[in-house]
Motif scaffolding. Sequence first.
Motif, PDB file in Angstrom:
ATOM      1  N   ARG A 166      -8.083  61.665  10.530  1.00  0.00           N
ATOM      2  CA  ARG A 166      -8.207  61.871  11.983  1.00  0.00           C
ATOM      3  C   ARG A 166      -7.896  63.321  12.351  1.00  0.00           C
ATOM      4  O   ARG A 166      -8.565  63.912  13.187  1.00  0.00           O
ATOM      5  CB  ARG A 166      -7.271  60.912  12.718  1.00  0.00           C
ATOM      6  CG  ARG A 166      -7.725  60.630  14.141  1.00  0.00           C
ATOM      7  CD  ARG A 166      -6.861  59.620  14.808  1.00  0.00           C
ATOM      8  NE  ARG A 166      -5.442  59.911  14.580  1.00  0.00           N
ATOM      9  CZ  ARG A 166      -4.457  59.051  14.797  1.00  0.00           C
ATOM     10  NH1 ARG A 166      -4.718  57.846  15.222  1.00  0.00           N
ATOM     11  NH2 ARG A 166      -3.201  59.391  14.572  1.00  0.00           N
ATOM     12  N   GLN A 171     -10.484  65.617  14.345  1.00  0.00           N
ATOM     13  CA  GLN A 171     -10.182  66.173  15.677  1.00  0.00           C
ATOM     14  C   GLN A 171     -10.579  67.635  15.810  1.00  0.00           C
ATOM     15  O   GLN A 171     -10.902  68.104  16.887  1.00  0.00           O
ATOM     16  CB  GLN A 171      -8.684  66.018  15.979  1.00  0.00           C
ATOM     17  CG  GLN A 171      -8.376  64.660  16.586  1.00  0.00           C
ATOM     18  CD  GLN A 171      -6.892  64.314  16.525  1.00  0.00           C
ATOM     19  OE1 GLN A 171      -6.092  65.048  15.936  1.00  0.00           O
ATOM     20  NE2 GLN A 171      -6.528  63.195  17.118  1.00  0.00           N
ATOM     21  N   SER A 184     -16.113  58.253   9.947  1.00  0.00           N
ATOM     22  CA  SER A 184     -15.829  56.950  10.568  1.00  0.00           C
ATOM     23  C   SER A 184     -16.221  55.876   9.551  1.00  0.00           C
ATOM     24  O   SER A 184     -16.958  56.184   8.602  1.00  0.00           O
ATOM     25  CB  SER A 184     -16.565  56.775  11.892  1.00  0.00           C
ATOM     26  OG  SER A 184     -17.897  57.089  11.728  1.00  0.00           O
TER      27      SER A 184
END
Length: 404
Positions: A141, A145, A251
């Motif tokens: 993550r 980001q 993802s």
Amino acid sequence: MRRVEPNTMPLYVTKKTHKRTSLAPHGKRILMPVTTVAVRAGYARNDHEFEIKYYDPKVIGNGTFGVVYIATLYETGDKIAIKKVEIDKRFKNRELQLMKRLEHPNIVRLLYHYESVDDHKNEYLNLMLEFLPKTFHQLLRSYKQVDACLPSIYVKLYMFQLLRALNYIHMHKIVHRDVKPQNLLVNHELALLKICDFGSAKELQEGDSNITYICSRYYRAPELLFNSTEYGTTIDLWSASTVMAEIYLKSPIFSADNAIDQIVQIIKVLGAPTRKDIESMNPKYAGVPISDVPGIGLAKLLKGHASSHALEVLGSLLKYNPNERAHPLEILSMQFFDDLRKPETTLPDGAPLPPIFEWYQREVELSYTVKLQASIFPTRRTPAGRSSNSESSKSDSNLSKSSW
Ligand SMILES: Nc1ncnc2c1ncn2[C@@H]1O[C@H](COP(=O)(O)OP(=O)(O)OP(=O)(O)O)[C@@H](O)[C@H]1O
């Protein structure tokens, strides 16, 4: 750490808290309560009770089965994780039994364990574990980001360690059953990865029927989605490969809200399973027939993200037929991991790679039987007992457990 005579401690935790300032043995002045607990060591060989003191517990995870705290050991100042799970008297806690048997550099270490009871007389098992700063999920993550990709050296290092750990677990006929980024812990500075959460793990017994509603959906192998109760350790290999695909795609590769749609998502990529595939996943499958539709294929899905060598790894694992999924050691010998075997390879900051080739004798022996040792280990760094370089593998007396 004070050793206490067996049987002199009460069954449950002794909690003494000092409100006053104290000087901890590691030299830091502690301005908060210190908790003392009577624990047993994580490994069964010397299962006496000890007193352990810790301070500054804070909740870091709230799982389905319990709460996880971070705390600091009073003696050493080391951070630890404490996983507190309510005891269900009807069942033996498998997580504790299995973790006591597993000792491996890529499996989170069980340091101590103890039982505790709350004011409502609910009983808890507390597992004191070595602490790692991040989950793999958090790491991915953080890259996502800032719209960055995990550098390829880390993909190789982390996948190597994950597959090596799975090989070790599977050697013991144990299946983890919940491999996912949230259950992989990392120390990204040292590029170390360890599997945690053995709450769903099980030792497989021949002829046993196993539950199919296991493993988080996105990472669930197709045989589980086809309700097989006779699956094997290869369900973890499917999960591991979906984790690898997620690194590239940023993802989950297959994500759906329910089991049927989860199969549909897999079919969209791999194409429909053949009749033979379905039979290999679940010979008793009596659901609706699946029409023969092609999938877009891994190469197209991952174009521009994954190298041909990475696709070779994924293609060897993402197979409907559980028996066709490559053995983890076979995967480790693939070209994808060749960079790790080169002496000149370093981490991006120039630091050396973690010691991923220090293998237990037993792991090495297994790699001999599948005749892969030459391609898993770096050239001239042959495994234990045969090495001109003692660094390449530690002997059983250094690393392994007496149960081996
Ligand atoms: N040793 C550890 N070091 C650092 N963090 C940890 C450690 N063990 C667990 N955690 C954190 O706590 C979370 C939950 O731990 P774990 O998965 O073992 O509990 P669980 O109750 O089985 O959770 P879940 O139901 O989500 O699988 C992990 O995702 C991680 O964030």
